[in-house]
Design a protein around this motif. Structure first.
Motif, PDB file in Angstrom:
ATOM      1  N   ALA A 140      39.579  43.325  34.754  1.00  0.00           N
ATOM      2  CA  ALA A 140      38.738  43.750  36.194  1.00  0.00           C
ATOM      3  C   ALA A 140      39.657  44.637  36.985  1.00  0.00           C
ATOM      4  CB  ALA A 140      38.474  42.360  36.934  1.00  0.00           C
ATOM      5  N   CYS A 141      41.035  44.471  36.945  1.00  0.00           N
ATOM      6  CA  CYS A 141      42.161  45.087  37.718  1.00  0.00           C
ATOM      7  C   CYS A 141      42.250  46.431  37.254  1.00  0.00           C
ATOM      8  CB  CYS A 141      43.421  44.147  37.644  1.00  0.00           C
ATOM      9  SG  CYS A 141      43.533  42.917  38.656  1.00  0.00           S
ATOM     10  N   MET A 142      42.029  46.532  35.736  1.00  0.00           N
ATOM     11  CA  MET A 142      42.337  47.963  35.284  1.00  0.00           C
ATOM     12  C   MET A 142      41.209  48.645  35.582  1.00  0.00           C
ATOM     13  SD  MET A 142      45.120  48.556  33.416  1.00  0.00           S
ATOM     14  CE  MET A 142      44.582  49.742  32.140  1.00  0.00           C
ATOM     15  N   GLU A 143      39.926  48.175  35.728  1.00  0.00           N
ATOM     16  CA  GLU A 143      38.720  48.777  36.156  1.00  0.00           C
ATOM     17  C   GLU A 143      38.878  49.106  37.517  1.00  0.00           C
ATOM     18  OE1 GLU A 143      35.590  46.061  35.118  1.00  0.00           O
ATOM     19  OE2 GLU A 143      35.720  46.603  32.897  1.00  0.00           O
ATOM     20  N   ARG A 144      39.269  48.301  38.313  1.00  0.00           N
ATOM     21  CA  ARG A 144      39.383  48.741  39.829  1.00  0.00           C
ATOM     22  C   ARG A 144      40.486  49.618  40.126  1.00  0.00           C
ATOM     23  NH1 ARG A 144      38.890  46.693  44.901  1.00  0.00           N
ATOM     24  NH2 ARG A 144      40.382  47.128  46.413  1.00  0.00           N
ATOM     25  N   ALA A 145      41.715  49.804  39.114  1.00  0.00           N
ATOM     26  CA  ALA A 145      42.684  50.642  39.374  1.00  0.00           C
ATOM     27  C   ALA A 145      42.327  51.892  38.848  1.00  0.00           C
ATOM     28  CB  ALA A 145      43.940  50.328  38.559  1.00  0.00           C
ATOM     29  N   TYR A 146      41.585  51.995  37.976  1.00  0.00           N
ATOM     30  CA  TYR A 146      40.970  53.440  37.413  1.00  0.00           C
ATOM     31  C   TYR A 146      39.930  53.841  38.509  1.00  0.00           C
ATOM     32  CZ  TYR A 146      38.173  56.799  34.809  1.00  0.00           C
ATOM     33  OH  TYR A 146      37.653  57.772  34.403  1.00  0.00           O
ATOM     34  N   ALA A 147      39.004  53.286  39.263  1.00  0.00           N
ATOM     35  CA  ALA A 147      38.149  53.631  40.005  1.00  0.00           C
ATOM     36  C   ALA A 147      38.613  53.906  41.495  1.00  0.00           C
ATOM     37  CB  ALA A 147      36.895  52.405  40.299  1.00  0.00           C
ATOM     38  N   ALA A 148      40.051  53.610  41.417  1.00  0.00           N
ATOM     39  CA  ALA A 148      40.497  53.789  43.021  1.00  0.00           C
ATOM     40  C   ALA A 148      40.944  55.304  43.397  1.00  0.00           C
ATOM     41  CB  ALA A 148      42.048  53.112  43.237  1.00  0.00           C
ATOM     42  N   LYS A 149      40.879  55.397  44.504  1.00  0.00           N
ATOM     43  CA  LYS A 149      41.099  56.914  44.691  1.00  0.00           C
ATOM     44  C   LYS A 149      42.526  57.243  45.441  1.00  0.00           C
ATOM     45  CE  LYS A 149      36.821  58.235  43.714  1.00  0.00           C
ATOM     46  NZ  LYS A 149      36.597  58.690  42.338  1.00  0.00           N
ATOM     47  N   GLN A 150      43.386  56.208  45.216  1.00  0.00           N
ATOM     48  CA  GLN A 150      44.521  56.143  45.749  1.00  0.00           C
ATOM     49  C   GLN A 150      45.612  55.562  44.738  1.00  0.00           C
ATOM     50  OE1 GLN A 150      43.075  52.797  48.491  1.00  0.00           O
ATOM     51  NE2 GLN A 150      45.531  52.374  48.306  1.00  0.00           N
ATOM     52  N   ALA A 151      46.920  55.559  45.149  1.00  0.00           N
ATOM     53  CA  ALA A 151      47.708  54.914  44.356  1.00  0.00           C
ATOM     54  C   ALA A 151      47.709  53.520  44.146  1.00  0.00           C
ATOM     55  CB  ALA A 151      49.366  55.172  44.784  1.00  0.00           C
ATOM     56  N   VAL A 152      47.923  53.006  42.906  1.00  0.00           N
ATOM     57  CA  VAL A 152      47.788  51.500  42.751  1.00  0.00           C
ATOM     58  C   VAL A 152      49.274  51.168  42.002  1.00  0.00           C
ATOM     59  CG1 VAL A 152      46.501  49.673  41.530  1.00  0.00           C
ATOM     60  CG2 VAL A 152      45.261  51.500  42.506  1.00  0.00           C
ATOM     61  N   TYR A 153      49.667  49.629  42.251  1.00  0.00           N
ATOM     62  CA  TYR A 153      50.646  48.985  41.575  1.00  0.00           C
ATOM     63  C   TYR A 153      49.962  47.999  41.115  1.00  0.00           C
ATOM     64  CZ  TYR A 153      54.568  45.878  40.561  1.00  0.00           C
ATOM     65  OH  TYR A 153      55.390  45.274  39.551  1.00  0.00           O
ATOM     66  N   LEU A 154      50.172  47.650  39.614  1.00  0.00           N
ATOM     67  CA  LEU A 154      49.451  46.589  38.747  1.00  0.00           C
ATOM     68  C   LEU A 154      50.718  45.950  38.347  1.00  0.00           C
ATOM     69  CD1 LEU A 154      46.417  46.432  36.483  1.00  0.00           C
ATOM     70  CD2 LEU A 154      48.519  45.267  35.911  1.00  0.00           C
ATOM     71  N   ARG A 155      50.939  44.508  38.914  1.00  0.00           N
ATOM     72  CA  ARG A 155      51.943  43.780  38.349  1.00  0.00           C
ATOM     73  C   ARG A 155      51.500  42.798  37.320  1.00  0.00           C
ATOM     74  NH1 ARG A 155      54.730  38.263  40.421  1.00  0.00           N
ATOM     75  NH2 ARG A 155      56.802  39.185  40.758  1.00  0.00           N
ATOM     76  N   MET A 156      52.292  42.788  36.325  1.00  0.00           N
ATOM     77  CA  MET A 156      52.199  42.232  35.043  1.00  0.00           C
ATOM     78  C   MET A 156      53.370  41.143  34.852  1.00  0.00           C
ATOM     79  SD  MET A 156      51.053  43.379  31.225  1.00  0.00           S
ATOM     80  CE  MET A 156      50.767  44.822  31.599  1.00  0.00           C
ATOM     81  N   GLY A 157      52.754  39.677  34.886  1.00  0.00           N
ATOM     82  CA  GLY A 157      54.020  39.053  34.850  1.00  0.00           C
ATOM     83  C   GLY A 157      53.951  38.257  33.666  1.00  0.00           C
ATOM     84  N   LYS A 158      54.206  36.856  33.363  1.00  0.00           N
ATOM     85  CA  LYS A 158      54.166  36.316  32.201  1.00  0.00           C
ATOM     86  C   LYS A 158      52.782  36.389  31.521  1.00  0.00           C
ATOM     87  CE  LYS A 158      55.949  33.614  28.912  1.00  0.00           C
ATOM     88  NZ  LYS A 158      57.034  33.971  28.103  1.00  0.00           N
ATOM     89  N   SER A 159      52.607  36.851  30.560  1.00  0.00           N
ATOM     90  CA  SER A 159      51.254  37.018  29.725  1.00  0.00           C
ATOM     91  C   SER A 159      50.703  36.194  28.856  1.00  0.00           C
ATOM     92  CB  SER A 159      51.436  38.517  29.243  1.00  0.00           C
ATOM     93  OG  SER A 159      52.189  38.415  27.994  1.00  0.00           O
ATOM     94  N   ASP A 160      51.204  35.016  28.635  1.00  0.00           N
ATOM     95  CA  ASP A 160      50.882  34.137  27.565  1.00  0.00           C
ATOM     96  C   ASP A 160      50.514  32.940  28.306  1.00  0.00           C
ATOM     97  OD1 ASP A 160      53.355  33.728  27.742  1.00  0.00           O
ATOM     98  OD2 ASP A 160      53.789  33.472  25.724  1.00  0.00           O
ATOM     99  N   CYS A 161      50.005  32.570  29.504  1.00  0.00           N
ATOM    100  CA  CYS A 161      49.830  31.503  30.229  1.00  0.00           C
ATOM    101  C   CYS A 161      48.657  30.941  29.946  1.00  0.00           C
ATOM    102  CB  CYS A 161      50.143  31.685  31.818  1.00  0.00           C
ATOM    103  SG  CYS A 161      51.866  31.994  31.983  1.00  0.00           S
ATOM    104  N   GLY A 162      47.560  31.532  29.228  1.00  0.00           N
ATOM    105  CA  GLY A 162      46.316  30.954  28.883  1.00  0.00           C
ATOM    106  C   GLY A 162      45.631  31.352  30.125  1.00  0.00           C
ATOM    107  N   ASP A 163      44.175  31.517  29.681  1.00  0.00           N
ATOM    108  CA  ASP A 163      43.161  31.706  30.490  1.00  0.00           C
ATOM    109  C   ASP A 163      42.993  30.873  31.784  1.00  0.00           C
ATOM    110  OD1 ASP A 163      42.411  33.780  28.956  1.00  0.00           O
ATOM    111  OD2 ASP A 163      40.975  32.851  28.011  1.00  0.00           O
ATOM    112  N   VAL A 164      42.576  31.260  32.900  1.00  0.00           N
ATOM    113  CA  VAL A 164      42.238  30.524  33.848  1.00  0.00           C
ATOM    114  C   VAL A 164      40.611  30.595  34.382  1.00  0.00           C
ATOM    115  CG1 VAL A 164      44.272  30.525  35.140  1.00  0.00           C
ATOM    116  CG2 VAL A 164      42.742  32.362  35.735  1.00  0.00           C
ATOM    117  N   HIS A 165      40.051  31.621  33.689  1.00  0.00           N
ATOM    118  CA  HIS A 165      38.631  31.691  33.959  1.00  0.00           C
ATOM    119  C   HIS A 165      37.916  31.938  32.551  1.00  0.00           C
ATOM    120  CE1 HIS A 165      39.089  33.477  38.006  1.00  0.00           C
ATOM    121  NE2 HIS A 165      40.142  34.416  37.398  1.00  0.00           N
ATOM    122  N   ALA A 166      36.678  31.069  32.558  1.00  0.00           N
ATOM    123  CA  ALA A 166      36.025  30.735  31.437  1.00  0.00           C
ATOM    124  C   ALA A 166      35.172  32.131  31.049  1.00  0.00           C
ATOM    125  CB  ALA A 166      34.957  29.533  31.499  1.00  0.00           C
TER     126      ALA A 166
END
Length: 304
Positions: A140-166
């Motif tokens: 969802a963040c990647m889609e939002r970043a691509y659609a943005a008409k401005q600069a975006v910073y996307l922060r990626m932390g620990k990537s293997d923590c598991g899903d929080v959404h089903a």
């Protein structure tokens, strides 16, 4: 989550030949699929992150959609001046991706740990700040970043923590909180971002607390924060970032003016790491391991 990032990037690049990936000499397998399927849209800018950001600004000016990838200690921290003046000042649609935020690169010491990037980027006008917690939020963040008409910073932390959404989450609204758990209204609620959302969920399930994830940190919607404050007796913020200038600061800025409530900020205190070690060790040193966080939340709940 990193696979979701790669998949989204490939999908965007295949659909739009103006999408480019710029990296600072990262030969990760993470980009093997991108290099294979979109070889003409891949630029290795070398270990010259400031030049890479300037290059991305120039490419954006002539109609390209650059995604600039680096370690969070370098993109955005090393390149902050270039992000401010070359990109944000002129409203250029460049997506900056900072990987390994927080203590992910624990063994490499303070130079590679990034616990100040949210604070730095939040203060730059015209720069949106995203912080996904799992693969669904990343997509969802990647889609939002691509659609943005401005600069975006996307922060990626620990990537293997598991899903929080089903499942796939709806389109992210600007600054909106995403509710993960609904708990008792006579207890505090938890607002977390990035890697700490998984921790928040695990603790909240034991205590029957509500949990909101904050994948969009700027712009930050005051209505959602105020609604969370009204629905609970207090708020706890959790972030693998300094307590100064990050999620906790954003929440207290809003509640102090619009919906006064008690707020406990759990994050990195105003200090550097004393030692190097594993990721789990660094979390323990800074009091962000699961047991230490649970104790602080238990005490906060008991104080009401």
């Amino acid at each position: 989550m990193r696979e979701a990032f790669s998949n989204a990037l490939v999908r965007l690049a295949l659909a739009d030949p103006k999408v480019l990936l710029l990296t600072g000499d990262h030969g990760y397998a993470l980009f093997d699929e991108f290099r294979k399927r979109c070889p003409d849209q891949y630029i290795n800018a070398g270990i010259a992150e400031q030049n890479m950001v300037g290059m991305a600004a120039g490419l954006a000016r002539v109609g390209f959609r650059p995604f600039v990838y680096g370690l969070a200690a370098f993109v955005p921290i090393r390149t902050l001046e270039q992000i401010k003046l070359d990109i944000a000042h002129d409203d250029l649609p460049v997506v900056l991706v900072g990987d390994g935020a927080g203590f992910v690169y624990s063994h490499l010491g303070t130079s590679h740990q990034s616990t100040e990037d949210i604070a730095c980027t939040r203060a730059i006008p015209g720069l949106e700040v995203l912080s996904p917690a799992d693969r669904f939020e990343m997509t969802a963040c990647m889609e939002r970043a691509y659609a943005a008409k401005q600069a975006v910073y996307l922060r990626m932390g620990k990537s293997d923590c598991g899903d929080v959404h089903a499942q796939t989450i709806p389109e992210l609204k600007a600054g909106g909180l995403v509710q993960v758990l609904l708990g008792r209204s006579d207890r505090p609620g938890l607002i977390a971002t990035g890697s700490m959302v998984r921790v928040a969920v695990d603790i909240a399930q034991r205590l029957n607390l509500s949990v909101w994830s904050a994948p969009v940190l700027k712009p930050f919607l005051s209505d959602d924060v105020c609604a969370a404050a009204r629905a609970t007796t207090g708020l706890v913020t959790l972030e693998e970032h300094s307590v100064l200038g990050g999620l906790g600061a954003a929440v207290t800025e809003i509640t102090s003016e619009q919906q006064p409530t008690r707020v406990l900020r759990i994050g990195v205190q105003d200090r550097f790491s004393k030692y190097c070690g594993t990721y789990d060790y660094l979390l323990r040193e800074h009091g962000l391991d699961r047991s230490a966080v649970a104790r602080r939340i238990d005490d906060f709940v008991a104080s009401f």
